[in-house]
Scaffold this active site. Structure first.
Site, short mmCIF file in Angstrom:
data_model
loop_
_atom_site.label_atom_id
_atom_site.label_comp_id
_atom_site.label_asym_id
_atom_site.label_seq_id
_atom_site.Cartn_x
_atom_site.Cartn_y
_atom_site.Cartn_z
N ASP A 68 0.82 -1.20 0.00
CA ASP A 68 0.00 0.00 0.00
C ASP A 68 0.86 1.27 0.00
OD1 ASP A 68 -2.19 -1.62 0.16
OD2 ASP A 68 -2.58 -1.25 2.28
N ARG A 69 0.32 2.32 -0.55
CA ARG A 69 1.00 3.61 -0.58
C ARG A 69 1.41 4.06 0.82
NH1 ARG A 69 -1.54 8.91 -3.62
NH2 ARG A 69 0.20 10.35 -3.27
#
Length: 324
Positions: free
Chosen positions: A142-143
């Site tokens: 995930d970012r």
């Protein structure tokens, strides 16, 4: 134009014939390839083959005359801003002839998307060596999650590593700071998940086992330390790879990850702590494509180090990468 004889390399082990041609002759259509196989113009070790035939290193592939427009495409290096090259090179924690391991900072996306113009994928030319192929992403995180991200130096290695991830042969350990303390202090979260919506606004939610869209999801967890019952440091090992699995699983047992912008609502936010996701891909243990095993760990990001100090958690030193 004349007949060419190509030799299958070690990097291309077990690749399908149609994928082999897509790699070497990207403009040759699937229909044209199947016709060349059907008429015997493409042969492997002198034998007729189908487009789905899998190749082994050392085999000889007969390639009939193919129009120049469909000839091998050179994967030419792109000019990359030196600042971006330095940025991606500064993330490298391990590198060899087969793969690269990065420690991705929190807030940096793995790939592009709506509104995302700065991401790891755009910088990969900064890691290529000479005329070697551009490194390829093997998986994503995930970012907002920091930590280890695995890259392959060649398409063949990428295929091998992707198969390891699909086969659950890679042991992944994440560290998280959560709000609250799980009871019991260790165990397995066996909670199916489902995706609602599509695109950037989609979310993952717990699901009933008999739900049509439910996906099997399991996570092992262990409390490594705690500050009373208010905060805990967890070691998390996902046994499946669902989107946002760790974040939703932590929320599902009543201990959302600190600073999670999407899950846990107000409970995930605490006064006095930075409002960023406290989830870090700490270590990877995997079979190395060249043999043996590789163990890699990543330093905590600055915001998690600060929180560890505030809560009295001691992470200790980060071990150096190890091949065995």
């Amino acid at each position: 134009m004349s007949v060419a004889m190509l030799t299958v390399s070690e990097d291309e082990a077990d690749i399908r014939l149609d994928r082999y041609f897509r790699r070497h002759y990207p403009h040759l259509t699937q229909g044209a390839l199947q016709k060349l196989c059907r008429t015997g113009q493409i042969r492997v070790d002198g034998k007729r083959v189908e487009a789905s035939t899998r190749l082994t290193p050392g085999q000889s592939v007969r390639v009939p005359p193919i129009p120049v427009a469909a000839g091998p495409a050179r994967d030419a290096p792109k000019t990359l801003d030196p600042r971006l090259a330095r940025e991606i090179q500064g993330m490298v924690v391990y590198s060899d002839k087969q793969l690269i391991v990065l420690n991705k900072p929190s807030g940096l996306a793995t790939q592009g998307g709506p509104g995302i113009t700065h991401h790891v994928d755009m910088m990969l030319d900064g890691l290529r060596e000479g005329d070697d192929p551009r490194p390829r992403l093997v998986h994503r995180i995930d970012r907002d999650t920091s930590g280890l991200l695995l890259l392959a130096r060649t398409p063949g290695v990428a295929a091998k590593l992707a198969a390891l991830f699909r086969g659950r042969d890679v042991k992944k350990t994440y560290w998280a700071v959560v709000v609250g303390r799980p009871d019991p202090l260790s165990g397995e979260i066996d909670q199916p998940l489902a995706r609602l919506g599509a695109g950037p606004g989609s979310i993952t939610v717990p699901a009933q086992r008999d739900d049509e869209d439910a996906q099997f999801a399991r996570t092992e967890y262990e409390v490594l330390d705690s500050a009373g019952k208010k905060f805990s440091w967890l070691g998390l090992s996902p046994l499946t790879g669902r989107t946002h699995q760790l974040r939703v699983h932590c929320e599902s047992i009543g201990t959302p990850i600190l600073g999670d912008p999407k899950y846990g609502a107000e409970k995930a936010h605490a006064d006095g702590f930075t409002d960023r996701l406290h989830l870090h891909a700490r270590s990877l243990v995997l079979p190395h494509p060249a043999g043996g095993w590789l163990e890699v760990s990543a330093e905590l990001p600055p915001h998690m180090r600060e929180t560890f100090r505030a809560l009295g958690f001691t992470a200790g030193s980060t071990p150096a990468p190890r091949r065995r």
